[in-house]
Design a protein around this motif. Sequence first.
Motif, PDB file in Angstrom:
ATOM      1  N   GLN A  77      58.194  38.857  49.069  1.00 14.02           N
ATOM      2  CA  GLN A  77      56.783  38.862  49.452  1.00 14.02           C
ATOM      3  C   GLN A  77      56.048  37.665  48.860  1.00 14.02           C
ATOM      4  OE1 GLN A  77      56.222  42.983  47.959  1.00 14.02           O
ATOM      5  NE2 GLN A  77      55.171  43.359  49.900  1.00 14.02           N
ATOM      6  N   ALA A  78      56.365  37.318  47.617  1.00 16.41           N
ATOM      7  CA  ALA A  78      55.724  36.166  46.986  1.00 16.41           C
ATOM      8  C   ALA A  78      56.028  34.884  47.760  1.00 16.41           C
ATOM      9  CB  ALA A  78      56.189  36.034  45.536  1.00 16.41           C
ATOM     10  N   SER A 111      43.893  43.772  41.257  1.00 19.00           N
ATOM     11  CA  SER A 111      43.631  42.410  41.700  1.00 19.00           C
ATOM     12  C   SER A 111      44.934  41.809  42.219  1.00 19.00           C
ATOM     13  CB  SER A 111      43.114  41.560  40.526  1.00 19.00           C
ATOM     14  OG  SER A 111      44.148  41.362  39.565  1.00 19.00           O
ATOM     15  N   PHE A 112      44.861  40.632  42.784  1.00 15.12           N
ATOM     16  CA  PHE A 112      46.045  39.979  43.338  1.00 15.12           C
ATOM     17  C   PHE A 112      47.108  39.764  42.272  1.00 15.12           C
ATOM     18  CE2 PHE A 112      48.252  35.900  44.264  1.00 15.12           C
ATOM     19  CZ  PHE A 112      48.987  36.324  45.361  1.00 15.12           C
ATOM     20  N   THR A 113      46.696  39.310  41.081  1.00 14.07           N
ATOM     21  CA  THR A 113      47.658  39.007  40.016  1.00 14.07           C
ATOM     22  C   THR A 113      47.977  40.204  39.138  1.00 14.07           C
ATOM     23  OG1 THR A 113      45.924  38.325  38.483  1.00 14.07           O
ATOM     24  CG2 THR A 113      46.878  36.608  39.893  1.00 14.07           C
ATOM     25  N   GLY A 114      47.175  41.272  39.229  1.00 11.99           N
ATOM     26  CA  GLY A 114      47.334  42.393  38.321  1.00 11.99           C
ATOM     27  C   GLY A 114      46.557  42.202  37.033  1.00 11.99           C
ATOM     28  N   GLU A 115      45.899  41.044  36.863  1.00  7.87           N
ATOM     29  CA  GLU A 115      45.068  40.755  35.693  1.00  7.87           C
ATOM     30  C   GLU A 115      43.602  40.770  36.121  1.00  7.87           C
ATOM     31  OE1 GLU A 115      48.107  37.588  33.572  1.00  7.87           O
ATOM     32  OE2 GLU A 115      46.581  36.837  34.944  1.00  7.87           O
ATOM     33  N   ASP A 116      42.693  40.575  35.160  1.00 12.46           N
ATOM     34  CA  ASP A 116      41.298  40.341  35.516  1.00 12.46           C
ATOM     35  C   ASP A 116      41.209  39.048  36.323  1.00 12.46           C
ATOM     36  OD1 ASP A 116      40.539  42.576  34.133  1.00 12.46           O
ATOM     37  OD2 ASP A 116      39.821  41.492  32.363  1.00 12.46           O
ATOM     38  N   VAL A 117      40.507  39.098  37.444  1.00  9.66           N
ATOM     39  CA  VAL A 117      40.365  37.925  38.305  1.00  9.66           C
ATOM     40  C   VAL A 117      38.887  37.696  38.604  1.00  9.66           C
ATOM     41  CG1 VAL A 117      40.792  36.980  40.612  1.00  9.66           C
ATOM     42  CG2 VAL A 117      42.657  38.059  39.353  1.00  9.66           C
ATOM     43  N   ALA A 125      51.482  37.516  39.915  1.00  9.43           N
ATOM     44  CA  ALA A 125      51.477  38.715  40.761  1.00  9.43           C
ATOM     45  C   ALA A 125      52.886  39.300  40.851  1.00  9.43           C
ATOM     46  CB  ALA A 125      50.953  38.373  42.147  1.00  9.43           C
ATOM     47  N   PHE A 126      53.891  38.435  40.967  1.00  9.72           N
ATOM     48  CA  PHE A 126      55.281  38.895  41.024  1.00  9.72           C
ATOM     49  C   PHE A 126      55.709  39.521  39.698  1.00  9.72           C
ATOM     50  CE2 PHE A 126      59.624  37.496  39.802  1.00  9.72           C
ATOM     51  CZ  PHE A 126      60.338  38.454  40.524  1.00  9.72           C
ATOM     52  N   LEU A 127      55.461  38.820  38.599  1.00 10.70           N
ATOM     53  CA  LEU A 127      55.896  39.310  37.296  1.00 10.70           C
ATOM     54  C   LEU A 127      55.149  40.573  36.875  1.00 10.70           C
ATOM     55  CD1 LEU A 127      56.299  35.906  35.419  1.00 10.70           C
ATOM     56  CD2 LEU A 127      58.111  37.390  36.284  1.00 10.70           C
TER      57      LEU A 127
END
Length: 444
Positions: free
Chosen positions: A125-126, A73-79, A115-117
């Motif tokens: 990019q962020a 996902s965009f954040t790397g978490e469940d979205v 997303a960065f962290l």
Amino acid sequence: MLYYPDSIAAIATAPGRGGVGVIRVSGKNIAPLIAGLVGRDLLPRHAHFARFRAADGSVLDEGLALYFPAPHSFTGEDVLELQGHGGPVVMKMLLARCVELGARHAEPGEFTKRAFLNGKLDLAQAEAVADLIDAQSEAAARSALKSLDGAFSREIHALVDGLINLRMLVEATLDFPEEEIDFLEAADAHGQLTGLQAQLSRVLDTATQGKLLREGMHVVLIGQPNVGKSSLMNALAGEEVAIVTEIAGTTRDTVRELILLDGVPVHVIDTAGLRETEDRVEQIGIERTWRAVEKADLALLLLDSREGVTAHDEAILARLPHGLPVLHVYNKIDLTGENPGRIGMGELHVSAQSGAGLPQLRECLLERVGWHGADEGTFIARERHLDAIRRAAVHLGTALSAYRQIEIMAEELRLAQNVLGEITGEFTPDDLLGVIFSRFCIGK
């Protein structure tokens, strides 16, 4: 991967009424939230028609629900994304329901920060996400997209890789000083270092163009009353944005207009005529003129071509901030019959009334800020990026000057690598991250 214990939610579309509105939720485990809102499981990366329900089972809205499980996902978490009707009241109701189910309101830029962290984006990019949203021209949008795609980051990583290779040679010399083999000469360390300097210079030039696309320049029109500042403002803007009369002192406040020159945003500021006056309102306008001058990148001193530079104009020039570039623009050549265009270094003949000389004026404006055109390799950049590149250049210069003073050279190369790492986020203080992401819009 860095997972946060809480989930965040925000309205991801612009404020106001629209055909579609989007709520975005991100967190470690948003299954209970999906169950409470949609009432059934969602297939990953599939759009599902759903009715979004309140706690009592009543329908708040209907639309599409999309689920993106971590880490894809965009954040790397469940979205979770809820696409409903774009009314402000409906959006607020849906957001309140997400909070009721355990999410909290997202801070500005918090989705992109996660997303960065979580390693989905580097810092350059962020920042490009916000720059793409804020782009003021097509050229700026294309360049921001290149940065988002990693063009700027790849340039920085190539420089860092070169520095790492050079540091290995230098530190090997430190570790084995008794060896007869001259590591530095054998590997052409001097040539590698000068090559890195040239490469860094090219990146700085491209980044400078990218910064101009992002931020543009501020040009202030100054001069005595009735020399044609407002007429020139209107001519550059292509519309009547400032009032023009033959009465001296008509412009009593600063008038700002954004124009695009070759894709570069140019913020043109028309100001009150600078003269001695007893009119209190005009005095306030003149005070604001001087404040605008202090923040400008370039001053256009408008002169009546029939009179040239007068003693009053000399007094204006004497008061300008030290180092502020000034372009002398002799206006009203339609009354004198003089030829339009450049007449010397930093001087032009124009007619705001007829438009004669304006193409040359536009060229001069871009030249004065160092613009030489965007190309396919231009990426968006910020002042902090340019500052880091300049500091890295200083460290490389010191390393070259200290060639053969191995300890100094090794330290300067290490510092140059750390400074470049600030651009992509490898060596970025937490307080700087807070400043960067706080300037994002909520929902990004």
